[in-house]
Design an enzyme around this catalytic site. Structure first.
Site, PDB file in Angstrom:
ATOM      1  CG  ASP A  83      -1.802  -5.625   4.938  1.00  0.00           C
ATOM      2  OD1 ASP A  83      -3.050  -5.478   5.359  1.00  0.00           O
ATOM      3  OD2 ASP A  83      -1.115  -4.970   4.396  1.00  0.00           O
ATOM      4  CG  ASP A  99       3.079  -6.600   1.814  1.00  0.00           C
ATOM      5  OD1 ASP A  99       2.621  -5.757   2.434  1.00  0.00           O
ATOM      6  OD2 ASP A  99       2.328  -7.189   0.952  1.00  0.00           O
ATOM      7  CG  ASP A 147       3.217  -3.849   6.739  1.00  0.00           C
ATOM      8  OD1 ASP A 147       2.427  -3.422   7.563  1.00  0.00           O
ATOM      9  OD2 ASP A 147       3.228  -4.311   5.695  1.00  0.00           O
TER      10      ASP A 147
END
Length: 789
Positions: A295, A541, A545
Site C-alpha cells: 500500500d 496494515d 488488506d
C-alpha cells in the site's frame, strides 16, 4: 446503556479457575519441548543403538561419532533457546490490548488476560479475541478467516461474534462467552493463520531427504550385518563395525540442524531490528519473492497524515441547511467556513479512528457533534462514510464514488492537479440521493519516508518487482511512487475500470500502480500474479488488506496497523519501518544460498555411503570404511565447513529448486568417490597395488580429497573468508591424520601408497569434472556468477 463489567474479585476467581483467554502454547516452543525435540529424534535413537552395539562388542574407538552427535544436539538446543528468549521478549510488543469494563471503569487488558464474562469494547480494525455476544452497538464483521465467505456480516445487539473474525466498520460492546481453548481462537492457527503453516520448498525437500535416509538405513544396515556375519563369517565385532561405518555415513544428521540454526540466527538478527517472525520459514519464502505488493500509506509514505488545504467546488451551490444544534450562527460564516463547520461536526460525530479521521480532527476546530445521527463508518468497498440526519445526509470519501459524472467533470481539473502532486483529495457532500452535492474538498498528504528511495532501489537490485495497490486516486499513488523511485511508476490504472476477471488478470502484469482497489480486487491481483508462476508477497496494515495477505505466498504487516492484519501476517514490522524488508529478503537469501551450498556436502557423503553399502551387499564384501574414519570426514569435510559457510552473507537470488541444485552439485563427487574408492577396496591388489592393511586409510584419504574438491567447487568465486574455511578444514583433517591417527583407526602408509593415492585423487578430480559438465553445467555457471561476500 452503562455496563459495570466484572469486579476485581470476580476476575481473580475466574483466572484461578483457568477461565482466561490464554491459548495453549505449542509444545515445540516451550523449553522442555525444545530440549525434547532435539534429544528424542529418530536419528539420535539410531545413533544410541549403534553406540550400544559398539560398546557391547568392545569397539570403543569406533565411538568417535558420539561427541559430534552430542555437540550437534547441544548446539541446537542452546541456539534455539537463545532464539526463543529474544523472540519471546519481542512478542510482548505485539500483544493486542482491548478496552475492558472492570469495576465500572474502562481499562486496557491484554488479550490473554481477558476472562470469561468480561465486557469489552471493539472498534474497526480490531480482531475479536474470544467468542462473544453483542450487548450494544452495530458493526460490520468479516468472518472470511474462519468461514471463507468474504461478505461483511452485520452484527447488532444479541448477535454472536466469533473469535478470529474482525470488525470492518462500527463499534460494539460485547460480553465474552467462550474463551481460551474453548473458543474459535483455539482454531486460529489452523484457520486465520493457515498461511503460516505452509511448508516452504527448502524445508520440504530437506525433510524428504531425511525421510528417505531414515527409511533406507534400517534394511541396508540389517543386510550389511547379516552379510558380514552369516555370509562372510566375520565375527560380531567386525560385522557391527562394518555396518556402523555405512549407517553413520548415510545419516544426514547435521542437515536439519544446520537449517534450524541458520533460520534461528536470522530470526534473532531480525528481532533486534524489531521484526517479529510468526513463522521462521517465512524468511525463505520472502527470499524467493518475485513481486512485492504494498500500500502507499505507511510503506512509501510515513503513517502520519495531515491536511494541507481545503477548497470549494468549482460550481458551488448554497450550502445545505445544517441542523440547528450542530452549527451555531452559521449564517455569519462564509460559504467555505459553513462547509468546514459542517465537516467539523461530521468528524466529531463519526466513530472512525483511522489515520485519515485523526488528521481531520487535528486540523478542524472542535464543534458539537450532530444530534440523533445514524452513523455509517467508512467502508473500504464503498470508499466513503455517511451520517444520516432527519432532514439530510452527509458523506465523506473518494470523489469518484460520491460525485455524479457531471459534478466530477466540473471539479476534475482541481482534483487532478492536486493528485498529480501526490496529494489525496476527499469530497464532503450533502443531501439525499440523487440530489447530493459537493460542499467541500479536503486535501491530505503524507511525506515520503526518508529511506524510501534507498529501500526500493535495494529491491530493484535484488530483482524484486514492486507493485503499489491502493484505495487512493491512481494518479496520486503514481506520483508518490515516482517520488520514491519505484520503477515504472507511470504505469497506473484505476481499478474501477477493471470490472471483469479477464481485465483484472491482464492488468496484474501490465501495470505497476493500482488505484481505487477494493479488498476483493487486491485478492484477485495476488491470485492473478500467482497463476503466472510468480512468488508474491503482500504488505498491509488494515482490514482491507487481509484477504490479499491470506492469498499471498508471504504476508507482512505493520506494527501500527490493525490487530487483525498483524495476527494474520507471517511477518510483523513492529516499528512500522518498511526499510527492514530489505534485510528480511537478504537474510532469507543468505539462508537459502548457504544451506543449499552446505547441504551439497551432506548429500555427497550420504549418496556415497548408500551406493557403497549397496555395492558391498551385492558383491558380499566388507564396507571399506570404519566408523571412526567416517566421523573424521564428517567433521572436517562436512560439519565445520558447512557451519562456517552458512554464516556468510549472500544475497544472490536462488534459481531452480533446492533438491535439484543440491543433487546436481553432490552427485558428481559422490559418484567419482564411489567408483575410485570401491575400485581400490575390491581390486586393491591387482589395480592399486595398495597393501590390504592400508586400504581403509587410503579410502579415507580418497573420500576426503573428493570432499575437498566439492568444497572448493561450491565455494567459488573464492574470497578471503571462503579460502580461510577451506584451509582450516584441510589443516584440521591432516592434523588429525598425523596426531590422532590411532583414534581414527588410520595406519601409517608407505610412500608408494601415498603416491598412488595422489594418482587416484587426480582420477577422482577428472571424473568429477566430466560428470559435472554432463550433469551440472548450469549450476556451475550460477556458482561462478554469484556475488562474493
Amino acid at each position: 446503556m452503562t455496563y459495570q463489567g466484572l469486579n476485581t474479585e470476580e476476575v481473580r476467581a475466574l483466572a484461578a479457575q483457568g477461565k482466561t483467554n490464554r491459548l495453549p502454547e505449542k509444545a515445540g516452543m516451550t523449553v522442555p519441548g525444545i530440549i525434547a525435540s532435539h534429544v528424542f529424534t529418530y536419528f539420535n535413537a539410531i545413533f544410541a543403538l549403534l553406540a550400544l552395539l559398539l560398546i557391547l562388542t568392545g569397539s570403543f574407538r569406533s565411538l568417535t561419532f558420539l561427541p559430534v552427535v552430542i555437540a550437534n544436539t547441544l548446539i541446537g538446543i542452546i541456539q534455539q533457546l537463545r532464539s526463543k528468549k529474544v523472540l519471546d521478549e519481542l512478542a510482548l510488543l505485539d500483544v493486542s490490548e482491548y478496552l475492558c469494563l472492570r469495576d465500572g471503569a474502562e481499562v486496557k487488558v491484554p488479550s490473554d488476560q481477558l476472562v470469561l464474562g468480561d465486557v469489552i469494547r471493539l472498534s474497526i480494525g480490531q480482531q475479536i479475541p474470544a467468542d462473544a455476544v453483542v450487548l450494544d452497538g452495530e458493526a460490520g464483521v468479516n468472518e472470511s478467516l474462519l468461514t471463507g465467505e468474504e461478505d461483511e456480516v452485520e452484527k447488532k445487539a444479541g448477535s454472536e461474534l466469533k473469535s478470529g473474525s474482525f470488525l470492518t466498520a462500527g463499534t460494539v460492546t460485547a460480553r465474552l462467552t467462550r474463551v481460551g481453548a474453548e473458543s474459535y481462537a483455539a482454531q486460529l492457527t489452523a484457520k486465520a493463520k493457515e498461511i503460516k503453516d505452509r511448508t516452504s520448498e527448502m524445508i520440504r525437500d530437506i525433510e524428504t531427504v531425511i525421510r528417505v535416509a531414515g527409511i533406507a538405513i534400517i534394511p541396508v544396515g540389517g543386510l550389511l550385518l547379516w552379510q558380514a556375519v552369516a555370509v562372510n563369517h566375520l565375527g560380531w565385532k567386525e560385522g557391527i563395525n562394518s555396518m556402523v561405518g555405512a549407517v553413520i555415513g548415510m545419516i544426514p544428521e547435521g542437515m536439519y540442524l544446520l537449517m534450524t540454526m541458520a533460520l534461528a540466527l536470522s530470526a534473532m538478527r531480525l528481532a533486534r531490528e524489531k521484526v517479529l517472525l510468526h513463522d521462521m520459514r517465512s524468511i525463505e519464502t520472502l527470499a524467493r519473492v518475485d513481486v512485492l505488493c504494498l500500500d502507499k500509506t505507511g510503506t512509501i509514505t510515513s503513517p502520519e497524515m495531515n491536511v494541507s488545504e481545503t477548497f470549494l467546488p468549482a460550481q458551488k451551490s448554497d450550502p445545505l441547511s445544517p441542523e440547528p444544534a450542530a452549527v451555531e450562527a452559521v449564517t455569519d460564516l462564509t460559504a467555505k467556513e459553513q462547509a468546514e463547520a459542517l465537516l467539523s461536526s461530521y468528524i466529531r460525530t463519526m466513530t472512525d479512528s483511522n489515520i485519515t479521521m485523526e488528521a481531520l480532527r487535528a486540523y478542524f476546530p472542535a464543534r458539537e457533534p450532530f444530534e440523533d445521527a445514524a452513523v455509517q463508518p467508512f467502508n473500504s468497498r464503498k470508499k466513503y462514510s455517511q451520517i444520516d440526519l432527519a432532514e439530510t445526509s452527509y458523506r465523506l470519501g473518494a470523489p469518484e464514488y460520491l460525485l455524479s459524472p457531471e459534478q466530477l467533470e466540473e471539479n476534475r481539473e482541481n482534483i487532478e492537479r492536486r493528485a498529480a502532486a501526490g496529494q489525496r483529495v476527499m469530497a464532503f457532500t450533502g443531501g439525499r440521493e440523487p440530489d447530493s452535492r459537493p460542499l467541500l474538498f479536503v486535501v491530505l498528504q503524507n511525506r515520503i519516508r526518508e529511506n524510501a528511495k534507498e529501500t526500493f532501489a535495494g529491491f530493484a537490485a535484488q530483482g524484486v518487482t514492486v507493485k503499489v495497490i491502493s484505495g487512493d486516486n491512481p494518479m496520486t499513488v503514481s506520483r508518490v511512487a515516482a517520488e520514491a523511485d519505484i520503477a515504472n511508476a507511470d504505469r497506473y490504472v484505476d481499478a474501477t475500470t477493471l470490472d471483469t476477471e479477464e481485465k483484472l488478470k491482464e492488468a496484474a502484469l501490465k501495470y505497476t500502480v493500482f488505484g481505487r482497489v477494493s479488498p476483493e480486487q487486491k485478492k484477485g491481483l495476488i491470485l492473478a500474479m500467482k497463476e503466472k508462476g510468480l512468488k508474491v508477497a503482500m504488505s498491509g496494515d488494515g482490514v482491507n488488506d487481509i484477504l490479499a495477505m491470506k492469498e499471498a505466498d508471504c504476508s507482512v504487516a505493520m506494527g501500527g496497523g490493525s490487530d487483525a492484519a498483524r495476527q494474520a501476517a507471517q511477518v510483523v514490522l513492529l516499528d512500522s519501518d518498511f526499510s527492514h524488508m530489505r534485510q528480511i529478503v537478504s537474510e532469507g537469501r543468505r539462508d537459502i544460498n548457504n544451506i543449499t551450498r552446505s547441504a551439497t556436502l551432506f548429500l555427497y557423503k550420504n549418496i556415497f555411503s548408500l551406493l557403497t553399502a549397496l555395492f558391498a551387499i551385492l558383491l558380499t564384501i566388507a564396507y571399506p570404511l570404519r566408523p571412526a574414519q567416517v566421523s573424521l570426514i564428517s567433521g572436517f569435510n562436512i560439519g565445520i565447513p558447512a557451519f562456517l559457510l552458512a554464516l556468510e552473507p549472500n544475497e544472490r537470488k536462488q534459481q531452480g529448486h533446492f533438491i535439484q541444485n543440491t543433487l546436481l552439485r553432490s552427485l558428481p563427487a559422490a559418484l567419482s568417490a564411489f567408483f575410485v574408492i570401491n575400485a581400490v577396496a575390491f581390486f586393491s591388489d591387482r589395480l592399486a597395488a595398495i597393501p590390504r592393511e592400508e586400504v581403509g586409510t587410503a579410502c579415507t584419504y580418497l573420500l576426503a580429497m573428493a570432499g575437498f574438491f566439492i568444497l572448493f567447487s561450491i565455494s567459488r568465486p573464492l574470497n578471503k573468508y571462503r579460502v580461510a574455511v577451506i584451509v582450516l578444514s584441510m589443516a584440521g583433517f591432516f592434523l588429525c591424520t598425523v596426531v590422532l591417527n590411532d583414534l581414527f583407526e588410520l595406519v601409517r602408509v608407505s610412500g608408494r601408497t601415498l603416491l598412488k593415492c595422489l594418482e587416484l585423487a587426480a582420477s577422482e578430480y577428472l571424473l568429477m569434472k566430466g560428470l559435472t559438465l554432463v550433469m551440472g553445467k548450469k549450476i556451475l555457471k550460477q556458482d561462478r556468477t554469484s556475488s562474493p561476500a
